[in-house]
Write a protein that holds these residues in place. Structure first.
Motif, PDB file in Angstrom:
ATOM      1  N   LYS A 143     -60.761  24.999 -43.972  1.00 35.54           N
ATOM      2  CA  LYS A 143     -59.820  26.117 -44.086  1.00 35.54           C
ATOM      3  C   LYS A 143     -58.587  25.878 -43.214  1.00 35.54           C
ATOM      4  O   LYS A 143     -57.459  26.111 -43.651  1.00 35.54           O
ATOM      5  CB  LYS A 143     -60.506  27.433 -43.730  1.00 35.54           C
ATOM      6  CG  LYS A 143     -61.552  27.823 -44.744  1.00 35.54           C
ATOM      7  CD  LYS A 143     -62.053  29.237 -44.590  1.00 35.54           C
ATOM      8  CE  LYS A 143     -62.741  29.502 -43.299  1.00 35.54           C
ATOM      9  NZ  LYS A 143     -63.318  30.849 -43.228  1.00 35.54           N
ATOM     10  N   ARG A 144     -58.806  25.385 -42.002  1.00 32.80           N
ATOM     11  CA  ARG A 144     -57.682  25.095 -41.107  1.00 32.80           C
ATOM     12  C   ARG A 144     -56.739  24.076 -41.739  1.00 32.80           C
ATOM     13  O   ARG A 144     -55.531  24.273 -41.768  1.00 32.80           O
ATOM     14  CB  ARG A 144     -58.209  24.557 -39.778  1.00 32.80           C
ATOM     15  CG  ARG A 144     -57.076  24.165 -38.808  1.00 32.80           C
ATOM     16  CD  ARG A 144     -57.500  23.156 -37.793  1.00 32.80           C
ATOM     17  NE  ARG A 144     -57.911  21.912 -38.434  1.00 32.80           N
ATOM     18  CZ  ARG A 144     -58.713  21.025 -37.866  1.00 32.80           C
ATOM     19  NH1 ARG A 144     -59.205  21.234 -36.668  1.00 32.80           N
ATOM     20  NH2 ARG A 144     -59.031  19.913 -38.506  1.00 32.80           N
ATOM     21  N   ASP A 145     -57.301  22.997 -42.263  1.00 34.42           N
ATOM     22  CA  ASP A 145     -56.476  21.959 -42.865  1.00 34.42           C
ATOM     23  C   ASP A 145     -55.701  22.486 -44.067  1.00 34.42           C
ATOM     24  O   ASP A 145     -54.527  22.147 -44.260  1.00 34.42           O
ATOM     25  CB  ASP A 145     -57.332  20.754 -43.264  1.00 34.42           C
ATOM     26  CG  ASP A 145     -57.921  20.033 -42.057  1.00 34.42           C
ATOM     27  OD1 ASP A 145     -57.470  20.287 -40.916  1.00 34.42           O
ATOM     28  OD2 ASP A 145     -58.841  19.217 -42.259  1.00 34.42           O
ATOM     29  N   TYR A 146     -56.330  23.336 -44.847  1.00 33.73           N
ATOM     30  CA  TYR A 146     -55.653  23.934 -46.004  1.00 33.73           C
ATOM     31  C   TYR A 146     -54.485  24.803 -45.540  1.00 33.73           C
ATOM     32  O   TYR A 146     -53.368  24.697 -46.061  1.00 33.73           O
ATOM     33  CB  TYR A 146     -56.639  24.760 -46.835  1.00 33.73           C
ATOM     34  CG  TYR A 146     -55.967  25.479 -47.966  1.00 33.73           C
ATOM     35  CD1 TYR A 146     -55.600  24.801 -49.129  1.00 33.73           C
ATOM     36  CD2 TYR A 146     -55.658  26.835 -47.874  1.00 33.73           C
ATOM     37  CE1 TYR A 146     -54.952  25.454 -50.164  1.00 33.73           C
ATOM     38  CE2 TYR A 146     -55.008  27.491 -48.904  1.00 33.73           C
ATOM     39  CZ  TYR A 146     -54.665  26.802 -50.047  1.00 33.73           C
ATOM     40  OH  TYR A 146     -54.009  27.447 -51.064  1.00 33.73           O
ATOM     41  N   VAL A 147     -54.735  25.668 -44.548  1.00 41.24           N
ATOM     42  CA  VAL A 147     -53.706  26.585 -44.045  1.00 41.24           C
ATOM     43  C   VAL A 147     -52.538  25.799 -43.442  1.00 41.24           C
ATOM     44  O   VAL A 147     -51.379  26.079 -43.727  1.00 41.24           O
ATOM     45  CB  VAL A 147     -54.307  27.569 -43.021  1.00 41.24           C
ATOM     46  CG1 VAL A 147     -53.222  28.316 -42.257  1.00 41.24           C
ATOM     47  CG2 VAL A 147     -55.245  28.546 -43.716  1.00 41.24           C
ATOM     48  N   VAL A 148     -52.848  24.814 -42.617  1.00 43.76           N
ATOM     49  CA  VAL A 148     -51.798  24.017 -41.975  1.00 43.76           C
ATOM     50  C   VAL A 148     -50.946  23.306 -43.024  1.00 43.76           C
ATOM     51  O   VAL A 148     -49.714  23.302 -42.953  1.00 43.76           O
ATOM     52  CB  VAL A 148     -52.420  23.026 -40.963  1.00 43.76           C
ATOM     53  CG1 VAL A 148     -51.405  21.983 -40.509  1.00 43.76           C
ATOM     54  CG2 VAL A 148     -52.986  23.780 -39.762  1.00 43.76           C
ATOM     55  N   THR A 149     -51.589  22.725 -44.031  1.00 40.89           N
ATOM     56  CA  THR A 149     -50.859  22.030 -45.096  1.00 40.89           C
ATOM     57  C   THR A 149     -49.950  22.995 -45.850  1.00 40.89           C
ATOM     58  O   THR A 149     -48.780  22.693 -46.106  1.00 40.89           O
ATOM     59  CB  THR A 149     -51.847  21.351 -46.070  1.00 40.89           C
ATOM     60  OG1 THR A 149     -52.627  20.408 -45.338  1.00 40.89           O
ATOM     61  CG2 THR A 149     -51.118  20.652 -47.197  1.00 40.89           C
ATOM     62  N   ARG A 150     -50.474  24.153 -46.203  1.00 40.00           N
ATOM     63  CA  ARG A 150     -49.658  25.135 -46.938  1.00 40.00           C
ATOM     64  C   ARG A 150     -48.475  25.610 -46.102  1.00 40.00           C
ATOM     65  O   ARG A 150     -47.348  25.708 -46.604  1.00 40.00           O
ATOM     66  CB  ARG A 150     -50.515  26.356 -47.338  1.00 40.00           C
ATOM     67  CG  ARG A 150     -51.454  26.170 -48.480  1.00 40.00           C
ATOM     68  CD  ARG A 150     -50.799  26.167 -49.858  1.00 40.00           C
ATOM     69  NE  ARG A 150     -49.919  27.262 -50.168  1.00 40.00           N
ATOM     70  CZ  ARG A 150     -50.270  28.417 -50.746  1.00 40.00           C
ATOM     71  NH1 ARG A 150     -51.529  28.606 -51.096  1.00 40.00           N
ATOM     72  NH2 ARG A 150     -49.383  29.361 -50.995  1.00 40.00           N
ATOM     73  N   LEU A 151     -48.721  25.933 -44.829  1.00 40.62           N
ATOM     74  CA  LEU A 151     -47.635  26.421 -43.980  1.00 40.62           C
ATOM     75  C   LEU A 151     -46.577  25.345 -43.746  1.00 40.62           C
ATOM     76  O   LEU A 151     -45.382  25.636 -43.750  1.00 40.62           O
ATOM     77  CB  LEU A 151     -48.191  26.950 -42.651  1.00 40.62           C
ATOM     78  CG  LEU A 151     -48.971  28.257 -42.763  1.00 40.62           C
ATOM     79  CD1 LEU A 151     -49.691  28.565 -41.459  1.00 40.62           C
ATOM     80  CD2 LEU A 151     -48.070  29.424 -43.164  1.00 40.62           C
ATOM     81  N   ARG A 152     -47.011  24.121 -43.567  1.00 36.92           N
ATOM     82  CA  ARG A 152     -46.039  23.023 -43.430  1.00 36.92           C
ATOM     83  C   ARG A 152     -45.214  22.881 -44.697  1.00 36.92           C
ATOM     84  O   ARG A 152     -44.010  22.632 -44.641  1.00 36.92           O
ATOM     85  CB  ARG A 152     -46.756  21.716 -43.112  1.00 36.92           C
ATOM     86  CG  ARG A 152     -47.181  21.607 -41.661  1.00 36.92           C
ATOM     87  CD  ARG A 152     -47.864  20.289 -41.371  1.00 36.92           C
ATOM     88  NE  ARG A 152     -48.104  20.146 -39.951  1.00 36.92           N
ATOM     89  CZ  ARG A 152     -49.040  19.371 -39.428  1.00 36.92           C
ATOM     90  NH1 ARG A 152     -49.812  18.632 -40.221  1.00 36.92           N
ATOM     91  NH2 ARG A 152     -49.196  19.305 -38.126  1.00 36.92           N
ATOM     92  N   GLY A 153     -45.851  23.070 -45.845  1.00 33.92           N
ATOM     93  CA  GLY A 153     -45.133  23.002 -47.115  1.00 33.92           C
ATOM     94  C   GLY A 153     -44.086  24.096 -47.260  1.00 33.92           C
ATOM     95  O   GLY A 153     -43.119  23.947 -48.004  1.00 33.92           O
ATOM     96  N   MET A 154     -44.264  25.201 -46.537  1.00 35.57           N
ATOM     97  CA  MET A 154     -43.296  26.300 -46.570  1.00 35.57           C
ATOM     98  C   MET A 154     -42.166  26.086 -45.571  1.00 35.57           C
ATOM     99  O   MET A 154     -41.233  26.872 -45.530  1.00 35.57           O
ATOM    100  CB  MET A 154     -43.994  27.620 -46.241  1.00 35.57           C
ATOM    101  CG  MET A 154     -44.955  28.107 -47.269  1.00 35.57           C
ATOM    102  SD  MET A 154     -45.719  29.642 -46.680  1.00 35.57           S
ATOM    103  CE  MET A 154     -47.385  29.401 -47.261  1.00 35.57           C
ATOM    104  N   GLY A 155     -42.281  25.038 -44.746  1.00 36.44           N
ATOM    105  CA  GLY A 155     -41.240  24.766 -43.766  1.00 36.44           C
ATOM    106  C   GLY A 155     -41.611  25.084 -42.338  1.00 36.44           C
ATOM    107  O   GLY A 155     -40.813  24.860 -41.431  1.00 36.44           O
ATOM    108  N   PHE A 156     -42.804  25.589 -42.109  1.00 34.71           N
ATOM    109  CA  PHE A 156     -43.234  25.853 -40.741  1.00 34.71           C
ATOM    110  C   PHE A 156     -43.519  24.517 -40.056  1.00 34.71           C
ATOM    111  O   PHE A 156     -44.116  23.619 -40.650  1.00 34.71           O
ATOM    112  CB  PHE A 156     -44.499  26.717 -40.701  1.00 34.71           C
ATOM    113  CG  PHE A 156     -44.267  28.154 -41.030  1.00 34.71           C
ATOM    114  CD1 PHE A 156     -43.962  29.065 -40.039  1.00 34.71           C
ATOM    115  CD2 PHE A 156     -44.357  28.599 -42.337  1.00 34.71           C
ATOM    116  CE1 PHE A 156     -43.764  30.400 -40.341  1.00 34.71           C
ATOM    117  CE2 PHE A 156     -44.164  29.932 -42.656  1.00 34.71           C
ATOM    118  CZ  PHE A 156     -43.855  30.833 -41.648  1.00 34.71           C
ATOM    119  N   LYS A 157     -43.091  24.389 -38.830  1.00 35.45           N
ATOM    120  CA  LYS A 157     -43.346  23.180 -38.050  1.00 35.45           C
ATOM    121  C   LYS A 157     -44.587  23.435 -37.183  1.00 35.45           C
ATOM    122  O   LYS A 157     -44.585  24.332 -36.346  1.00 35.45           O
ATOM    123  CB  LYS A 157     -42.143  22.862 -37.167  1.00 35.45           C
ATOM    124  CG  LYS A 157     -42.311  21.622 -36.354  1.00 35.45           C
ATOM    125  CD  LYS A 157     -41.091  21.380 -35.483  1.00 35.45           C
ATOM    126  CE  LYS A 157     -41.334  20.175 -34.592  1.00 35.45           C
ATOM    127  NZ  LYS A 157     -40.291  20.062 -33.575  1.00 35.45           N
TER     128      LYS A 157
END
Length: 156
Positions: A37-51
């Motif tokens: 779940k963590r890896d999924y969330v981090v990947t999605r947020l990075r895809g939105m532009g979050f660093k």
């Protein structure tokens, strides 16, 4: 009353029982689930532009810095409100601020530009929540363009 030696023996037995159950039975299952779940969330947020500079390894919370977002949603309360309209809950950072006797103005809080995001819910719920956050980011990005990437810290 209970005899002290008997109490110590029973306490050790209980502690041993729960320690074994936790480390052998529960930990591998929960660790893999939360990592996924963590890896999924981090990947999605990075895809939105979050660093994201540091990926958490011992919690299921992300502490999101919103200062790079457009002004309308660059603080915890306004981002919370925008997410709420998309049926997504994040917790404004000011709720975690220690401010004894209300000595500091709410908007001077060091937590003012943060929200806490949990990746503890079911994967299906996380997907819907991240879809909502993505809609919020896209909606406000068209209103006021921002070139600064958003930062995410780990909530410890």
């Amino acid at each position: 009353m209970l005899e002290p030696n008997k109490v110590r023996t029973e306490m050790k037995a209980l502690q041993s029982h729960f320690r074994v159950r936790y480390t052998i039975l529960l930990l591998p299952v929960h660790t893999n689930l939360f990592q996924e779940k963590r890896d999924y969330v981090v990947t999605r947020l990075r895809g939105m532009g979050f660093k994201i500079t540091t990926v958490p390894d011992s919690t299921f919370y992300l502490w999101l810095d919103l200062e790079g977002l457009p002004d309308q949603i660059s603080d915890g309360l306004n981002f919370f409100q925008a997410c709420l309209e998309e049926r997504v809950i994040v917790v404004p950072g000011i709720f975690f601020d220690l401010n004894p006797s209300k000595r500091r103005d709410l908007f001077d809080s060091p937590c003012h530009h943060f929200v806490r995001f949990s990746y503890g819910p079911k994967m299906e719920t996380l997907k819907m929540g991240l879809d909502g956050i993505e809609r919020v980011v896209k909606k406000y990005a068209t209103v006021g363009k921002s070139t600064v990437p958003f930062a995410i810290s780990v909530w410890l």
